[in-house]
Design a protein around this motif. Structure first.
Motif, PDB file in Angstrom:
ATOM      1  N   HIS A 185      21.551  57.719 -14.455  1.00 42.50           N
ATOM      2  CA  HIS A 185      21.592  56.930 -13.228  1.00 42.50           C
ATOM      3  C   HIS A 185      22.205  57.765 -12.107  1.00 42.50           C
ATOM      4  CE1 HIS A 185      21.355  52.714 -15.280  1.00 42.50           C
ATOM      5  NE2 HIS A 185      20.518  53.584 -15.795  1.00 42.50           N
ATOM      6  N   LEU A 186      21.938  57.371 -10.867  1.00 46.06           N
ATOM      7  CA  LEU A 186      22.495  58.070  -9.716  1.00 46.06           C
ATOM      8  C   LEU A 186      23.316  57.093  -8.887  1.00 46.06           C
ATOM      9  CD1 LEU A 186      22.625  60.706  -8.055  1.00 46.06           C
ATOM     10  CD2 LEU A 186      20.591  59.929  -6.829  1.00 46.06           C
ATOM     11  N   VAL A 187      24.509  57.529  -8.469  1.00 47.05           N
ATOM     12  CA  VAL A 187      25.452  56.698  -7.731  1.00 47.05           C
ATOM     13  C   VAL A 187      25.882  57.444  -6.467  1.00 47.05           C
ATOM     14  CG1 VAL A 187      27.765  55.692  -7.785  1.00 47.05           C
ATOM     15  CG2 VAL A 187      26.300  55.554  -9.817  1.00 47.05           C
TER      16      VAL A 187
ATOM     17  N   GLY B  56      12.647  53.459  -7.969  1.00 44.00           N
ATOM     18  CA  GLY B  56      12.356  53.110  -6.592  1.00 44.00           C
ATOM     19  C   GLY B  56      11.967  54.307  -5.745  1.00 44.00           C
ATOM     20  N   PRO B  57      11.658  54.075  -4.471  1.00 45.21           N
ATOM     21  CA  PRO B  57      11.200  55.141  -3.580  1.00 45.21           C
ATOM     22  C   PRO B  57      12.270  56.197  -3.288  1.00 45.21           C
ATOM     23  CG  PRO B  57      11.556  53.093  -2.359  1.00 45.21           C
ATOM     24  CD  PRO B  57      11.658  52.750  -3.807  1.00 45.21           C
ATOM     25  N   THR B  58      13.558  55.791  -3.291  1.00 44.79           N
ATOM     26  CA  THR B  58      14.608  56.776  -3.018  1.00 44.79           C
ATOM     27  C   THR B  58      14.636  57.840  -4.093  1.00 44.79           C
ATOM     28  OG1 THR B  58      15.967  55.087  -1.921  1.00 44.79           O
ATOM     29  CG2 THR B  58      17.070  57.108  -2.598  1.00 44.79           C
TER      30      THR B  58
ATOM     31  N   HIS C 159      15.504  56.697   3.085  1.00 49.73           N
ATOM     32  CA  HIS C 159      15.039  55.949   1.914  1.00 49.73           C
ATOM     33  C   HIS C 159      16.086  55.043   1.278  1.00 49.73           C
ATOM     34  CE1 HIS C 159      12.001  59.187   2.167  1.00 49.73           C
ATOM     35  NE2 HIS C 159      11.194  58.304   1.636  1.00 49.73           N
ATOM     36  N   GLN C 160      17.349  55.481   1.217  1.00 48.82           N
ATOM     37  CA  GLN C 160      18.374  54.675   0.553  1.00 48.82           C
ATOM     38  C   GLN C 160      18.973  53.672   1.525  1.00 48.82           C
ATOM     39  OE1 GLN C 160      18.961  54.257  -2.422  1.00 48.82           O
ATOM     40  NE2 GLN C 160      21.012  53.438  -2.677  1.00 48.82           N
ATOM     41  N   PRO C 161      19.010  52.385   1.180  1.00 47.73           N
ATOM     42  CA  PRO C 161      19.604  51.389   2.086  1.00 47.73           C
ATOM     43  C   PRO C 161      21.039  51.749   2.480  1.00 47.73           C
ATOM     44  CG  PRO C 161      18.435  50.301   0.297  1.00 47.73           C
ATOM     45  CD  PRO C 161      18.461  51.766  -0.039  1.00 47.73           C
ATOM     46  N   HIS C 162      21.353  51.572   3.759  1.00 49.83           N
ATOM     47  CA  HIS C 162      22.703  51.855   4.243  1.00 49.83           C
ATOM     48  C   HIS C 162      22.999  50.997   5.464  1.00 49.83           C
ATOM     49  CE1 HIS C 162      21.081  54.317   7.562  1.00 49.83           C
ATOM     50  NE2 HIS C 162      20.295  54.893   6.677  1.00 49.83           N
ATOM     51  N   SER C 163      24.237  51.084   5.926  1.00 48.29           N
ATOM     52  CA  SER C 163      24.737  50.163   6.950  1.00 48.29           C
ATOM     53  C   SER C 163      24.087  50.333   8.314  1.00 48.29           C
ATOM     54  CB  SER C 163      26.254  50.323   7.089  1.00 48.29           C
ATOM     55  OG  SER C 163      26.592  51.675   7.403  1.00 48.29           O
ATOM     56  N   GLN C 164      23.429  51.460   8.577  1.00 57.79           N
ATOM     57  CA  GLN C 164      22.796  51.676   9.871  1.00 57.79           C
ATOM     58  C   GLN C 164      21.312  51.340   9.867  1.00 57.79           C
ATOM     59  OE1 GLN C 164      24.177  52.639  12.881  1.00 57.79           O
ATOM     60  NE2 GLN C 164      26.123  52.281  11.848  1.00 57.79           N
ATOM     61  N   MET C 165      20.778  50.930   8.720  1.00 54.05           N
ATOM     62  CA  MET C 165      19.336  50.707   8.637  1.00 54.05           C
ATOM     63  C   MET C 165      18.862  49.542   9.494  1.00 54.05           C
ATOM     64  SD  MET C 165      17.641  51.529   4.950  1.00 54.05           S
ATOM     65  CE  MET C 165      16.899  53.159   4.712  1.00 54.05           C
ATOM     66  N   GLN C 166      19.781  48.613   9.826  1.00 53.62           N
ATOM     67  CA  GLN C 166      19.366  47.499  10.673  1.00 53.62           C
ATOM     68  C   GLN C 166      19.124  47.949  12.104  1.00 53.62           C
ATOM     69  OE1 GLN C 166      22.367  47.915   9.420  1.00 53.62           O
ATOM     70  NE2 GLN C 166      24.006  47.209  10.801  1.00 53.62           N
ATOM     71  N   HIS C 167      19.625  49.133  12.451  1.00 52.79           N
ATOM     72  CA  HIS C 167      19.381  49.674  13.787  1.00 52.79           C
ATOM     73  C   HIS C 167      18.074  50.461  13.759  1.00 52.79           C
ATOM     74  CE1 HIS C 167      23.373  48.404  14.836  1.00 52.79           C
ATOM     75  NE2 HIS C 167      23.894  49.131  13.861  1.00 52.79           N
ATOM     76  N   ARG C 168      17.109  49.982  14.440  1.00 50.70           N
ATOM     77  CA  ARG C 168      15.770  50.569  14.398  1.00 50.70           C
ATOM     78  C   ARG C 168      15.796  52.010  14.926  1.00 50.70           C
ATOM     79  NH1 ARG C 168      10.860  48.101  14.082  1.00 50.70           N
ATOM     80  NH2 ARG C 168      11.867  46.077  14.440  1.00 50.70           N
ATOM     81  N   LEU C 169      15.192  52.908  14.139  1.00 47.56           N
ATOM     82  CA  LEU C 169      15.074  54.283  14.594  1.00 47.56           C
ATOM     83  C   LEU C 169      14.108  54.350  15.772  1.00 47.56           C
ATOM     84  CD1 LEU C 169      14.913  56.198  11.194  1.00 47.56           C
ATOM     85  CD2 LEU C 169      16.725  56.358  12.894  1.00 47.56           C
ATOM     86  N   PRO C 170      14.313  55.297  16.670  1.00 49.87           N
ATOM     87  CA  PRO C 170      13.457  55.363  17.866  1.00 49.87           C
ATOM     88  C   PRO C 170      12.003  55.622  17.507  1.00 49.87           C
ATOM     89  CG  PRO C 170      14.779  57.356  17.645  1.00 49.87           C
ATOM     90  CD  PRO C 170      15.308  56.376  16.653  1.00 49.87           C
ATOM     91  N   ARG C 171      11.118  54.891  18.163  1.00 46.95           N
ATOM     92  CA  ARG C 171       9.691  55.079  17.931  1.00 46.95           C
ATOM     93  C   ARG C 171       8.970  55.432  19.237  1.00 46.95           C
ATOM     94  NH1 ARG C 171       7.751  53.821  13.036  1.00 46.95           N
ATOM     95  NH2 ARG C 171       9.141  52.775  11.575  1.00 46.95           N
TER      96      ARG C 171
END
Length: 308
Positions: A84-86, A140-142, A184-196
């Motif tokens: 497993h990976l942590v 998973g994808p990560t 790929h890995q969920p984290h606390s900044q993922m709710q902030h949309r990356l610039p498109r």
């Protein structure tokens, strides 16, 4: 029994306690720098409880290779077995206990590198540390994205790669690893949309010119984005729209053409395929040969032989 260990510089001071009676501690740590990363193998040969507190300045990617670990990271309690990976860190509370046969491989990532990678992707500075979801699903994808990067790190650590390729590899390892984690890995900044937002044609032209002028130099996506003055994510999207590939894939294609040009100009007996491949950053000769053949419908040696 409780021990306050004088930790080396790449770990925090921490409290260690033997769990159970009639145990003897035989701690061993093998440490190896791999480019800008830090790779360690740890074993205690006893059931232990370890409390380093908050990991303020760095993150750890822990891969158990034997035994079991139970750990608390932030508000959650978790368990991981061999394979497993942590991921822990981000100034969250962290402590753990292990089985007596527990062994692990640990990759250390500086918080400043993680912050810098996210800022390059998003175009904004961070106000607080990124907190990753600690568990990485092996299905998973990560994990699918990380596996080739971890294999490359292992090849470098074992010395399987030629010295001539290491300057390219060292520039890429941390960049690729951090980009893969952050996307790929969920984290606390993922709710902030990356610039498109789209990069202008001038930015795209500048990026290509920058890379073409440095085909024989180590380059990373972050370095190119900073040179052009746009977020890395914006640059990735611009290349996808313009060339149907990412900027690093485009760079690899240009480097393949540069190798071919060298081989086409060879034939005097001094040009070698290996030298040409290493010169333009191809660190794995088997993969290079496959890419070359798919692109040009012949092997590098066949190209060179035609000019003899």
């Amino acid at each position: 029994m409780s021990i306050h260990e004088p930790a080396p510089n790449h770990f925090s001071p921490h409290r260690l306690q033997l769990v159970g009676r009639q145990q003897h501690l035989h701690m061993r740590m093998d440490h190896l720098p791999v480019g800008p990363l830090s790779l360690s193998r740890l074993t205690w040969q006893a059931a232990v409880a370890v409390d380093p507190g908050q990991l303020e300045d760095y993150y750890l990617m822990c891969l158990p290779t034997k035994g079991r670990i139970e750990y608390c990271h932030g508000p959650g309690n978790h368990q991981a077995l061999a394979g497993h990976l942590v991921i822990v860190g981000g100034a969250q509370r962290f402590h753990f206990s292990t089985s007596a046969d527990y062994e692990q491989i640990v990759i250390r990532l500086d918080r400043s590198a993680v912050d810098g990678a996210w800022s390059a992707l998003a175009g904004d500075a961070l106000s607080r540390p990124i907190c990753f979801r600690s568990e990485v699903s092996m299905h998973g994808p990560t994990w699918r994205a990380l596996e080739p990067v971890l294999r490359l790190i292992a090849d470098s650590a074992r010395g399987d790669l030629a010295d001539a390729s290491l300057r390219y590899l060292n520039a890429r390892l941390q960049d690729v690893l951090l980009t893969t984690l952050l996307l790929h890995q969920p984290h606390s900044q993922m709710q902030h949309r990356l610039p498109r937002t789209r990069a202008t044609p001038a930015c795209l032209k500048k990026a290509k010119a920058y890379m073409l002028e440095r085909l024989d130099q180590p380059l990373t996506l972050m370095a190119v984005a900073q040179a052009v003055g746009v977020p890395a994510r914006t640059l990735q999207l611009a290349f996808q729209v313009s060339d149907d590939m990412g900027p690093m894939q485009w760079l690899r294609a240009q480097r393949l053409r540069a190798v071919r040009a060298v081989l086409m100009a060879g034939g005097d007996g001094t040009t070698r395929v290996t030298d040409a491949a290493f010169r333009f950053g191809f660190t794995h000769l088997g993969e290079f040969s496959q890419q070359y053949r798919r692109t040009f419908d012949e092997t590098p040696s066949q190209t060179l032989a035609r000019r003899a």
